[in-house]
Design a protein around this motif. Structure first.
Motif, PDB file in Angstrom:
ATOM      1  N   ILE A 199       2.967   6.985   2.656  1.00  0.00           N
ATOM      2  CA  ILE A 199       1.625   7.421   2.262  1.00  0.00           C
ATOM      3  C   ILE A 199       0.669   7.374   3.461  1.00  0.00           C
ATOM      4  O   ILE A 199      -0.080   8.319   3.734  1.00  0.00           O
ATOM      5  N   ASN A 220       1.722   2.236  -4.450  1.00  0.00           N
ATOM      6  CA  ASN A 220       0.828   3.254  -5.015  1.00  0.00           C
ATOM      7  C   ASN A 220      -0.584   2.705  -5.195  1.00  0.00           C
ATOM      8  O   ASN A 220      -1.577   3.352  -4.835  1.00  0.00           O
ATOM      9  N   SER A 241       6.999   7.306  -7.222  1.00  0.00           N
ATOM     10  CA  SER A 241       5.873   7.601  -6.339  1.00  0.00           C
ATOM     11  C   SER A 241       5.963   9.044  -5.869  1.00  0.00           C
ATOM     12  O   SER A 241       6.888   9.406  -5.125  1.00  0.00           O
ATOM     13  N   THR A 300       4.979  10.885  -3.563  1.00  0.00           N
ATOM     14  CA  THR A 300       4.404  10.869  -2.221  1.00  0.00           C
ATOM     15  C   THR A 300       5.493  11.256  -1.223  1.00  0.00           C
ATOM     16  O   THR A 300       6.581  11.685  -1.599  1.00  0.00           O
TER      17      THR A 300
END
Length: 226
Positions: free
Chosen positions: A28, A105, A184, A186
């Motif tokens: 991220i 997250n 997630s 991402t």
């Protein structure tokens, strides 16, 4: 569950949680710090993952530091842990991995759970997972079977960092991490429909690695024989 197994399960849960938090969190961060630069994002993700592995294994190895159900499976096959204990440790690893993804997250102000839409479903990626997991098993158990357990943290950290780049799948090589990464959506995520084949290929790679380890290193160390 006896106290010793409880300690090992706790170490596996905590270690796998931090490992997944490092994988997802650095992914991220990389996309935010280096937008539209996929190579640089992968470099950042791989370096942080490798560094985290070294630190976590060094810290938790005196208790238990597999952080990976296929590593634990091979330990059971080689007689290093009992099968019943291996099952408990694998569950702890999976639970820890999911918790690590959720925490990552939340740390980056995303929904606690966001199912990944990143499809990773192709023959070349499945081959990458076989290769990645085979190599990981060889690195870990080559060190164990030759009595060099003090080198495992550095060897594993270096191998995973490299395998991010030389395998087409970016080296998941870990069912617990694979399951966790689907929670997630991402950079490091994997779509749920892609998970089963990744895990199947990881088991294949681990099986091949176990066979080769037994062939290359036929003699037990004193620790294994005891």
């Amino acid at each position: 569950m006896n106290l010793d197994l409880a300690r090992k399960a706790a170490a596996e849960l905590i270690g796998t949680a931090f490992l997944v938090a490092a994988v997802v969190g650095s992914g991220i961060a990389a996309t935010r710090l280096s937008p539209n630069a996929v190579g640089l994002e992968l470099l950042e993700n791989s370096l942080i993952t490798g560094a985290a592995l070294v630190a976590l294994i060094l810290t938790l190895q005196p208790v238990s530091a597999a952080f990976n159900p296929v590593v634990t499976l091979v330990e059971a096959v080689l007689g290093l842990v009992r099968w019943a204990d291996a099952a408990v440790l694998a569950v702890a690893q999976i639970v820890g991995g999911v918790l690590g993804a959720i925490v990552a997250n939340l740390m980056f102000h995303l929904d606690a759970i966001s199912m990944s839409t990143h499809t990773r479903s192709a023959g070349n990626l499945w081959l990458g997972e076989v290769v990645a997991t085979f190599g990981l098993i060889l690195v870990v158990f080559g060190a164990i079977r030759t009595g060099r357990t003090q080198t495992i943290a550095f060897a594993v950290g270096a191998y995973i960092t490299a395998a991010y780049w030389f395998t087409s799948s970016t080296s998941f090589a870990n069912p617990a991490v694979t399951i966790a990464r689907m929670f997630s959506d991402t950079f490091s995520g994997i779509e749920p429909s892609s998970v089963l084949m990744f895990i199947a290929m990881q088991v294949v790679g681990a099986g091949l690695g176990c066979v080769v380890v037994r062939f290359l290193y036929p003699h037990l160390t004193e620790t294994e024989a005891s």
